[in-house]
Design an enzyme around this catalytic site. Structure first.
Site, PDB file in Angstrom:
ATOM      1  N   ARG A  24      26.267  29.299  46.592  1.00 25.72           N
ATOM      2  CA  ARG A  24      26.305  30.331  45.552  1.00 25.72           C
ATOM      3  C   ARG A  24      24.924  30.762  45.084  1.00 25.72           C
ATOM      4  NH1 ARG A  24      29.422  32.271  41.635  1.00 25.72           N
ATOM      5  NH2 ARG A  24      27.805  32.240  40.061  1.00 25.72           N
ATOM      6  N   ARG A  31      33.501  31.887  38.586  1.00 26.81           N
ATOM      7  CA  ARG A  31      32.037  32.017  38.588  1.00 26.81           C
ATOM      8  C   ARG A  31      31.559  33.409  39.014  1.00 26.81           C
ATOM      9  NH1 ARG A  31      29.401  26.509  40.831  1.00 26.81           N
ATOM     10  NH2 ARG A  31      27.621  27.155  39.614  1.00 26.81           N
ATOM     11  N   PRO A  32      31.812  34.414  38.166  1.00 30.28           N
ATOM     12  CA  PRO A  32      31.370  35.768  38.501  1.00 30.28           C
ATOM     13  C   PRO A  32      29.843  35.909  38.428  1.00 30.28           C
ATOM     14  CG  PRO A  32      32.266  35.689  36.273  1.00 30.28           C
ATOM     15  CD  PRO A  32      32.462  34.321  36.864  1.00 30.28           C
ATOM     16  N   VAL A  33      29.335  37.052  38.936  1.00 29.93           N
ATOM     17  CA  VAL A  33      27.896  37.321  38.829  1.00 29.93           C
ATOM     18  C   VAL A  33      27.646  38.613  38.059  1.00 29.93           C
ATOM     19  CG1 VAL A  33      27.164  36.007  40.857  1.00 29.93           C
ATOM     20  CG2 VAL A  33      27.866  38.390  41.138  1.00 29.93           C
ATOM     21  N   ASP A  34      28.658  39.027  37.257  1.00 26.84           N
ATOM     22  CA  ASP A  34      28.541  40.295  36.527  1.00 26.84           C
ATOM     23  C   ASP A  34      27.288  40.362  35.651  1.00 26.84           C
ATOM     24  OD1 ASP A  34      29.916  38.224  35.145  1.00 26.84           O
ATOM     25  OD2 ASP A  34      30.529  39.636  33.590  1.00 26.84           O
ATOM     26  N   LEU A  35      26.908  39.235  35.053  1.00 28.74           N
ATOM     27  CA  LEU A  35      25.757  39.263  34.138  1.00 28.74           C
ATOM     28  C   LEU A  35      24.435  39.407  34.900  1.00 28.74           C
ATOM     29  CD1 LEU A  35      27.011  36.535  31.639  1.00 28.74           C
ATOM     30  CD2 LEU A  35      27.181  39.025  31.435  1.00 28.74           C
ATOM     31  N   ARG A  81      24.875  18.165  49.841  1.00 30.15           N
ATOM     32  CA  ARG A  81      24.279  19.402  49.313  1.00 30.15           C
ATOM     33  C   ARG A  81      23.276  19.099  48.201  1.00 30.15           C
ATOM     34  NH1 ARG A  81      28.187  22.615  46.508  1.00 30.15           N
ATOM     35  NH2 ARG A  81      26.213  23.394  45.800  1.00 30.15           N
ATOM     36  N   LYS A 132      16.963  19.804  42.628  1.00 31.48           N
ATOM     37  CA  LYS A 132      17.541  20.843  43.489  1.00 31.48           C
ATOM     38  C   LYS A 132      17.636  22.180  42.735  1.00 31.48           C
ATOM     39  CE  LYS A 132      22.182  21.121  43.879  1.00 31.48           C
ATOM     40  NZ  LYS A 132      22.656  22.473  43.524  1.00 31.48           N
ATOM     41  N   ASN A 133      18.149  22.109  41.501  1.00 28.56           N
ATOM     42  CA  ASN A 133      18.400  23.356  40.770  1.00 28.56           C
ATOM     43  C   ASN A 133      17.134  24.027  40.239  1.00 28.56           C
ATOM     44  OD1 ASN A 133      21.067  23.098  41.315  1.00 28.56           O
ATOM     45  ND2 ASN A 133      21.707  22.581  39.221  1.00 28.56           N
ATOM     46  N   ILE A 173      31.842  24.804  29.757  1.00 24.94           N
ATOM     47  CA  ILE A 173      31.053  25.743  30.571  1.00 24.94           C
ATOM     48  C   ILE A 173      31.905  26.367  31.681  1.00 24.94           C
ATOM     49  CG2 ILE A 173      28.959  26.039  31.976  1.00 24.94           C
ATOM     50  CD1 ILE A 173      28.297  25.180  29.143  1.00 24.94           C
TER      51      ILE A 173
END
Ligand code: UD1
Length: 429
Positions: free
Chosen positions: A101, A130-134, A407, A22-23, A337
């Site tokens: 996400r 779980r930010p997406v800043d990077l 999922r 999936k990933n 993590i």
């Protein structure tokens, strides 16, 4: 909402076929946006997240053609061709992104292909902020202007992206994937330093190279990308799902059973397999089949720390905890993590587990698990409860909110039932 009813205590035996990852599928599907030529993907798993990404791509104007679809015991995954020659939107709406996400993975490809992207922020989730800043910083490094307004990220680079050195302060799988996809069409050279090197990223890079990208250092933590003007059509087969593989290895071990895994490879799971062997699980590979058993040997407790690849995968932490709950002695698991990835602990405690939490470390006193009514909280936590339930001797477990399982695990109850487990899906209203 559907529930799963499991009566534990059966020693699993038989064969199970592992689905495509999936990933790996999700970023590679998003990569189809980069090209105005078709991309055919084989071995896509039949899981809800793949459908969510397919819906998102269709919303952007990508045409999807199902080329084949194996069903039943010999399923070899879906084959779908993605044709992004006539994209008609650069907006990934909240309603689709909130379901998954990984939708943020369309940001880099949209920006690289069209110079524009508007993607809803994914928001929080059960396993931490779980930010997406990077992801966003990487796009800025490549020359994009980013604005955040009303829950949406708007990115623009009307004159195209320009190659740059991007040094990730922490290892991020999705951030690396987004930057890699964006850099493929950027002008000049990009270096991704401290890049994640998970097998799913290697699969993405291999697919992009088949499409005509110029990526070096594939499989390492430094990727060097020389931008190209356009990509050509390609066909790519998705790698086997290493997390599903690890989950079935534990299913064999936790029931002290003996099962055979087909269509997989252990190469992507070396650290995890070594740990299972340290526990005393017997794992053998012969002629593209993997044999797991734990029926005769005494199992031993261990200490585990999750880490980016090639370390112990966070996505197998919950499942391994279930196994350790059945192994006499004191084990520990440190989660490095995600800050909040112990949602399965209270549920396992309901099943009789003896676990204490201290910040990022769980201490486990192994013993017996019992049946109980429990709640699934996220994808991997849900499957850890299925595994725990399989070990509860002749006792019934009811698992609520199992949509998480759908999922990411293809036909989970039919695969486990084929191995001899007593498992049913109770349809909810
Ligand atoms: C991917 C996997 C997920 C797996 C995770 C770690 C997919 C679809 N999902 O998630 O199953 O558990 O890798 O192996 O492939 N972070 C930031 N800022 C960012 C991005 C990440 O601070 O911009 C942090 C995260 O909060 C987390 C850590 O970095 O603490 C690692 O996250 P990341 O590797 O990005 O995970 P995902 O790509 O979301």
């Amino acid at each position: 909402m559907d529930k799963l009813r499991i009566v534990g205590g059966t020693t699993l035996s038989g064969r199970v076929s592992i689905s495509g990852a999936k990933n790996a599928s999700l970023p590679i599907m998003a990569a189809s946006i980069l090209s105005d030529n078709p991309l055919t993907l084989k071995n896509l798993p039949h899981v809800a997240d793949i459908l969510s990404m397919a819906n998102l791509l269709a919303t952007l104007g990508v045409k999807l053609t199902m080329e084949g679809c194996g069903e039943g015991e010999n399923a070899q995954g879906k084959v779908i061709t993605f044709d992004a020659s006539s994209l008609n939107s650069v907006v990934a709406p909240y309603d689709l992104v909130r379901k998954m996400r990984a939708s943020i993975l369309v940001l880099g490809p949209l920006l690289a292909r069209t110079g524009y992207a508007k993607v809803s922020l994914p928001g929080g989730c059960a396993i931490g902020a779980r930010p997406v800043d990077l992801h966003l910083k990487a796009m800025e490094k490549l020359g994009a202007e980013i604005e955040i307004d009303k829950g949406y990220v708007s990115a623009k680079a009307p004159n195209g992206l320009v190659g740059a050195d991007i040094n990730f302060p922490i290892v991020t799988v999705g951030g690396t994937e987004n930057a890699l996809m964006a850099a493929v069409l950027a002008e000049g050279r990009t270096r991704l330093i401290n890049a994640a090197c998970e097998p799913e990223i290697e699969d993405l890079a291999n697919c992009l190279n088949t499409m005509g990208a110029k990526i070096e250092g594939v499989g390492t933590s430094e990727l060097i990308i020389d931008g190209v003007e356009s990509l050509s059509s390609a066909t790519h087969r998705i790698i086997p799902d290493r997390i599903e593989t690890g989950t079935y290895l534990i299913a064999g071990a936790i029931t002290r059973g003996s099962i055979i895994l087909e269509n997989t490879c252990l190469e992507h799971l070396s650290f995890f397999v070594d740990k299972l062997r340290e526990i005393g699980v017997i794992i053998k590979e012969k002629e593209d089949k993997v044999y797991v058993s734990a029926n005769k040997k005494e199992l031993r407790c261990v200490d585990i720390t999750t880490a980016p690849y090639p370390g112990f995968p966070t996505d197998l932490q919950a499942q391994t905890m279930s196994l350790l709950c059945t192994v006499t002695g004191k084990s520990s698991i440190r989660e490095n993590i995600f800050e909040n990835r112990f949602m399965h602990v209270p549920e396992l405690i309901r099943m009789g587990a003896k676990i204490s939490l201290d910040n990022h470390t769980a201490s486990i006193e192994g013993g017996k698990l019992h049946g109980a009514e429990v709640m699934a909280t996220d994808l991997r936590a849900s499957v850890s409860l299925v595994l725990a339930a399989l070990s509860a001797d002749k006792e019934e477990t009811l698992i609520n909110r199992i949509y998480h399982l759908d999922r990411g695990y293809e036909r989970i109850e039919s695969k486990i039932r084929t191995l001899g487990a007593k498992i049913d899906r109770l349809k909810g209203s």
